[in-house]
Scaffold this active site. Sequence first.
Site, PDB file in Angstrom:
ATOM      1  N   HIS A 161      52.596  37.198  38.718  1.00 37.95           N
ATOM      2  CA  HIS A 161      52.039  37.152  37.349  1.00 37.95           C
ATOM      3  C   HIS A 161      50.533  36.877  37.369  1.00 37.95           C
ATOM      4  O   HIS A 161      49.986  36.354  36.404  1.00 37.95           O
ATOM      5  CB  HIS A 161      52.737  36.092  36.491  1.00 37.95           C
ATOM      6  CG  HIS A 161      54.231  36.127  36.576  1.00 37.95           C
ATOM      7  ND1 HIS A 161      55.024  36.841  35.707  1.00 37.95           N
ATOM      8  CD2 HIS A 161      55.081  35.564  37.472  1.00 37.95           C
ATOM      9  CE1 HIS A 161      56.296  36.688  36.051  1.00 37.95           C
ATOM     10  NE2 HIS A 161      56.358  35.923  37.123  1.00 37.95           N
ATOM     11  N   SER A 282      23.259  48.200  38.760  1.00 39.84           N
ATOM     12  CA  SER A 282      23.169  48.527  37.340  1.00 39.84           C
ATOM     13  C   SER A 282      21.724  48.839  37.015  1.00 39.84           C
ATOM     14  O   SER A 282      20.805  48.249  37.580  1.00 39.84           O
ATOM     15  CB  SER A 282      23.651  47.334  36.517  1.00 39.84           C
ATOM     16  OG  SER A 282      23.091  47.391  35.213  1.00 39.84           O
ATOM     17  N   LYS A 288      23.552  42.910  39.346  1.00 39.05           N
ATOM     18  CA  LYS A 288      24.861  43.528  39.526  1.00 39.05           C
ATOM     19  C   LYS A 288      25.030  44.230  40.864  1.00 39.05           C
ATOM     20  O   LYS A 288      24.135  44.869  41.373  1.00 39.05           O
ATOM     21  CB  LYS A 288      25.104  44.560  38.423  1.00 39.05           C
ATOM     22  CG  LYS A 288      25.169  43.957  37.045  1.00 39.05           C
ATOM     23  CD  LYS A 288      26.532  43.401  36.762  1.00 39.05           C
ATOM     24  CE  LYS A 288      27.416  44.514  36.231  1.00 39.05           C
ATOM     25  NZ  LYS A 288      28.712  43.994  35.825  1.00 39.05           N
ATOM     26  N   GLU A 295      36.819  51.210  42.021  1.00 38.31           N
ATOM     27  CA  GLU A 295      37.000  51.526  40.590  1.00 38.31           C
ATOM     28  C   GLU A 295      37.271  53.013  40.393  1.00 38.31           C
ATOM     29  O   GLU A 295      38.127  53.423  39.624  1.00 38.31           O
ATOM     30  CB  GLU A 295      35.746  51.147  39.790  1.00 38.31           C
ATOM     31  CG  GLU A 295      35.557  49.658  39.598  1.00 38.31           C
ATOM     32  CD  GLU A 295      34.238  49.387  38.889  1.00 38.31           C
ATOM     33  OE1 GLU A 295      34.244  49.327  37.655  1.00 38.31           O
ATOM     34  OE2 GLU A 295      33.207  49.240  39.569  1.00 38.31           O
TER      35      GLU A 295
END
Length: 467
Positions: A161, A282, A288, A295
Amino acid sequence: MSDTQTNKTWGGRFTESTDAFVAAFTASVDFDRRMYRQDIAGSIAHARMLARVGVLSEADCTAIVSGLETIRAEIESGTFEWSVALEDVHMNIEARLTARIGDAGKRLHTGRSRNDQVATDVRLYLRDAIDAIFIELRRLLAGLATQAETEAATIMPGFTHLQVAQPVTFGHHLLAWFEMLKRDYERLLDCRKRVNIMPLGAAALAGTSYPLDRVYSAQLLGFSAPAANSLDAVSDRDFALEFTAAAAILMTHLSRMSEELVLWSSAQFDFIDLPDRFCTGSSIMPQKKNPDVPELVRGKTGRVNGHLIALLTLMKSQPLAYNKDNQEDKEPLFDTVDTVLGCLRAFADMVPALRAKRGNMLESARRGFATATDLADYLVRKGVPFRDAHEIVGKAVRLGVESGRDLAEMTLADLQQFSPLIEQDVFAVLSLQGSVAARDVLGGTAPNRVREAAAAARNWLAAAELP
Ligand code: ARG
């Protein structure tokens, strides 16, 4: 021939030229030309077989084979002119052959149809693609086994979970990924067996009146056997469905791995370092470092799932035998191959370069009461029924939550409030090292078991059947 004239390959019974839009709409050459090598190999085998059974003269066969080899060289050097008016890869190559060698070129299509030709080409193409996929998949599997060995004793929290459950070793987690991909390997290997069946000789749908030696052409092309039924041979694309289904499952696995890599490389988890070369920055936020590769792999899973649905839908209502619908099998199939190959390649490069931040993993496992089950098991060994032990430990955890301490950080007196059976030896049980070492069962997370499993994984890979 200009791109607007009636197609001379089949134009005999037609009284007007194909509408220009219809010609472009029905053409597949823009995408099926990618199968030119398989198309030429299929034609060479067909010509050799025709010569062997006496349907084609040796001289014609020689002219066809060398003509096709020259065309292959033209295509590879970029001098071949593809024509949309010639519809597809098959007719483009055949027309060029006839332009080069004359009548012998026109004899190549004896005892053959584009229906069995295209089914053969797609199967040859997919067989080659699967073989290329195996190379990348094996590289990834090898990388996982090596990392698992290195990280066999690295403790991290295991989750259910997405809540801390019990401590596990990072090596154990990596070997879970190995098992997932190993099943994908086996699925693809099995799928390849059904891909590797030869439609050639089914002709349009009913077989042919020429005395073809289909076993011989199958041998020449490395197929394990000719297809047993001509109607089925030209019509079904279940081999492509099966491949795409296996690919969708494989992508689902890569996507789940990606999700974990993305989470782990966040500042909140900070479990791993993804080398800069697999990340991007970024344009607005200077701090970043984004995990773009995982991804993107996660995102690309969607397109492969889409291709699977496209192919299933393509087949579902087709009457036997060949229908033009089947021309739509190629783009989803090709894109599935490209996607899987690209994702596997990225992962195979990235996995060996992952660095575990062992200190952070350990620290994280210390939070979240990961050894609560160990304390319950300890009480069970002292004669407490498991349900009661569960209740006792639950209370101890509540104290921990309230006082901001892990079980291992409590004093003996603290713990003894919950059960007088708890003694000094409890602290060995509450340590993370003790917890993982105790899971010394086949398939468990104890470091020695993980080392054994990593060695077994490597042995499996070394002995695994190759296509
Ligand atoms: N381009 C076609 C395909 O991809 C080749 C077979 C065409 N056969 C036919 N009878 N029109 O399926």
